[in-house]
Scaffold this motif. Structure first.
Motif, mmCIF file in Angstrom:
data_model
loop_
_atom_site.group_PDB
_atom_site.id
_atom_site.type_symbol
_atom_site.label_atom_id
_atom_site.label_comp_id
_atom_site.label_asym_id
_atom_site.label_seq_id
_atom_site.Cartn_x
_atom_site.Cartn_y
_atom_site.Cartn_z
ATOM 1 N N PRO A 51 0.790 -1.226 0.000
ATOM 2 C CA PRO A 51 0.000 0.000 0.000
ATOM 3 C C PRO A 51 0.826 1.282 0.000
ATOM 4 O O PRO A 51 0.272 2.354 0.203
ATOM 5 C CB PRO A 51 -0.797 -0.122 1.293
ATOM 6 N N GLU A 52 2.128 1.205 -0.240
ATOM 7 C CA GLU A 52 2.966 2.404 -0.249
ATOM 8 C C GLU A 52 3.089 3.046 -1.621
ATOM 9 O O GLU A 52 3.734 4.069 -1.772
ATOM 10 C CB GLU A 52 4.379 2.089 0.276
ATOM 11 N N ALA A 53 2.479 2.474 -2.619
ATOM 12 C CA ALA A 53 2.629 2.910 -4.013
ATOM 13 C C ALA A 53 2.153 4.336 -4.240
ATOM 14 O O ALA A 53 1.311 4.858 -3.506
ATOM 15 C CB ALA A 53 1.833 1.972 -4.921
ATOM 16 N N VAL A 54 2.691 4.930 -5.284
ATOM 17 C CA VAL A 54 2.159 6.181 -5.807
ATOM 18 C C VAL A 54 0.902 5.803 -6.580
ATOM 19 O O VAL A 54 0.904 4.859 -7.369
ATOM 20 C CB VAL A 54 3.190 6.872 -6.738
ATOM 21 N N MET A 55 -0.180 6.550 -6.319
ATOM 22 C CA MET A 55 -1.471 6.202 -6.890
ATOM 23 C C MET A 55 -1.917 7.188 -7.955
ATOM 24 O O MET A 55 -1.521 8.353 -7.942
ATOM 25 C CB MET A 55 -2.541 6.172 -5.785
ATOM 26 N N GLU A 56 -2.788 6.721 -8.850
ATOM 27 C CA GLU A 56 -3.471 7.595 -9.810
ATOM 28 C C GLU A 56 -4.379 8.548 -9.041
ATOM 29 O O GLU A 56 -4.642 8.375 -7.857
ATOM 30 C CB GLU A 56 -4.350 6.761 -10.752
ATOM 31 N N GLU A 57 -4.907 9.520 -9.738
ATOM 32 C CA GLU A 57 -5.872 10.458 -9.160
ATOM 33 C C GLU A 57 -7.238 9.777 -9.075
ATOM 34 O O GLU A 57 -8.120 10.028 -9.879
ATOM 35 C CB GLU A 57 -5.961 11.733 -10.015
ATOM 36 N N HIS A 58 -7.368 8.891 -8.129
ATOM 37 C CA HIS A 58 -8.623 8.168 -7.889
ATOM 38 C C HIS A 58 -8.834 8.203 -6.383
ATOM 39 O O HIS A 58 -8.198 7.455 -5.644
ATOM 40 C CB HIS A 58 -8.506 6.734 -8.406
ATOM 41 N N HIS A 59 -9.690 9.106 -5.942
ATOM 42 C CA HIS A 59 -9.852 9.321 -4.505
ATOM 43 C C HIS A 59 -10.226 8.042 -3.768
ATOM 44 O O HIS A 59 -9.672 7.747 -2.707
ATOM 45 C CB HIS A 59 -10.885 10.421 -4.227
ATOM 46 N N GLY A 60 -11.134 7.260 -4.311
ATOM 47 C CA GLY A 60 -11.544 6.023 -3.655
ATOM 48 C C GLY A 60 -10.395 5.051 -3.468
ATOM 49 O O GLY A 60 -10.248 4.426 -2.417
ATOM 50 N N ALA A 61 -9.546 4.922 -4.488
ATOM 51 C CA ALA A 61 -8.395 4.027 -4.385
ATOM 52 C C ALA A 61 -7.406 4.535 -3.351
ATOM 53 O O ALA A 61 -6.809 3.750 -2.605
ATOM 54 C CB ALA A 61 -7.717 3.879 -5.745
ATOM 55 N N ARG A 62 -7.256 5.843 -3.262
ATOM 56 C CA ARG A 62 -6.357 6.415 -2.243
ATOM 57 C C ARG A 62 -6.917 6.202 -0.833
ATOM 58 O O ARG A 62 -6.162 5.957 0.095
ATOM 59 C CB ARG A 62 -6.127 7.892 -2.513
ATOM 60 N N VAL A 63 -8.210 6.289 -0.692
ATOM 61 C CA VAL A 63 -8.828 5.999 0.612
ATOM 62 C C VAL A 63 -8.598 4.530 0.970
ATOM 63 O O VAL A 63 -8.208 4.207 2.096
ATOM 64 C CB VAL A 63 -10.340 6.347 0.600
ATOM 65 N N ALA A 64 -8.813 3.624 0.016
ATOM 66 C CA ALA A 64 -8.587 2.200 0.261
ATOM 67 C C ALA A 64 -7.127 1.932 0.615
ATOM 68 O O ALA A 64 -6.822 1.103 1.482
ATOM 69 C CB ALA A 64 -9.015 1.378 -0.957
ATOM 70 N N GLN A 65 -6.214 2.634 -0.036
ATOM 71 C CA GLN A 65 -4.787 2.494 0.237
ATOM 72 C C GLN A 65 -4.461 2.933 1.670
ATOM 73 O O GLN A 65 -3.779 2.217 2.408
ATOM 74 C CB GLN A 65 -3.987 3.335 -0.761
ATOM 75 N N ALA A 66 -4.948 4.098 2.059
ATOM 76 C CA ALA A 66 -4.701 4.591 3.411
ATOM 77 C C ALA A 66 -5.347 3.684 4.452
ATOM 78 O O ALA A 66 -4.761 3.408 5.507
ATOM 79 C CB ALA A 66 -5.226 6.024 3.550
ATOM 80 N N LEU A 67 -6.544 3.197 4.159
ATOM 81 C CA LEU A 67 -7.225 2.288 5.075
ATOM 82 C C LEU A 67 -6.428 0.995 5.238
ATOM 83 O O LEU A 67 -6.259 0.504 6.360
ATOM 84 C CB LEU A 67 -8.633 1.998 4.556
ATOM 85 N N ALA A 68 -5.909 0.450 4.148
ATOM 86 C CA ALA A 68 -5.113 -0.774 4.223
ATOM 87 C C ALA A 68 -3.863 -0.559 5.066
ATOM 88 O O ALA A 68 -3.498 -1.416 5.881
ATOM 89 C CB ALA A 68 -4.733 -1.251 2.820
ATOM 90 N N ALA A 69 -3.204 0.577 4.888
ATOM 91 C CA ALA A 69 -2.000 0.872 5.660
ATOM 92 C C ALA A 69 -2.334 1.014 7.148
ATOM 93 O O ALA A 69 -1.619 0.479 8.010
ATOM 94 C CB ALA A 69 -1.339 2.143 5.130
ATOM 95 N N ARG A 70 -3.430 1.694 7.456
ATOM 96 C CA ARG A 70 -3.847 1.850 8.861
ATOM 97 C C ARG A 70 -4.251 0.519 9.469
ATOM 98 O O ARG A 70 -3.966 0.244 10.627
ATOM 99 C CB ARG A 70 -5.003 2.846 8.955
#
Length: 98
Positions: A21-40
């Protein structure tokens, strides 16, 4: 991407470079939320010293669902997040800051 296709791909499919979940993400807010949630979620599990199986037992969320959320392979729903937050006694939802 058209509005209706926003969840067609799993969150980690929106990684541009690096590993989930440390990757640089596209401009997709939902995917970024999922990424932050996975890291937390990963941090909270480690801080408790629990396995995914233990979290599953305490939260009522299937171990498979937890694994899919951690791996960025699924879009966790509200009830799943609420049950994980309650069991872990932490906020997993990152809000709008992502």
């Amino acid at each position: 991407m058209p509005q209706g296709d926003a969840r067609r791909l799993p969150p980690r499919a929106y990684c541009v470079s690096g590993a989930w979940p440390e990757a640089v993400m596209e401009e997709h807010h939902g995917a970024r939320v999922a990424q932050a949630l996975a890291a937390r979620l990963h941090t909270a599990i480690n801080e408790k010293g629990w396995s995914a199986a233990e979290l599953s037992r305490r939260s009522g969320v299937a171990r498979y669902t937890i694994a899919k959320a951690l791996a960025g392979e699924a879009w966790p729903d509200l009830l799943t997040i609420a049950n994980l937050e309650k069991a872990l006694e932490v906020d997993l939802w990152p809000g709008r800051e992502v």
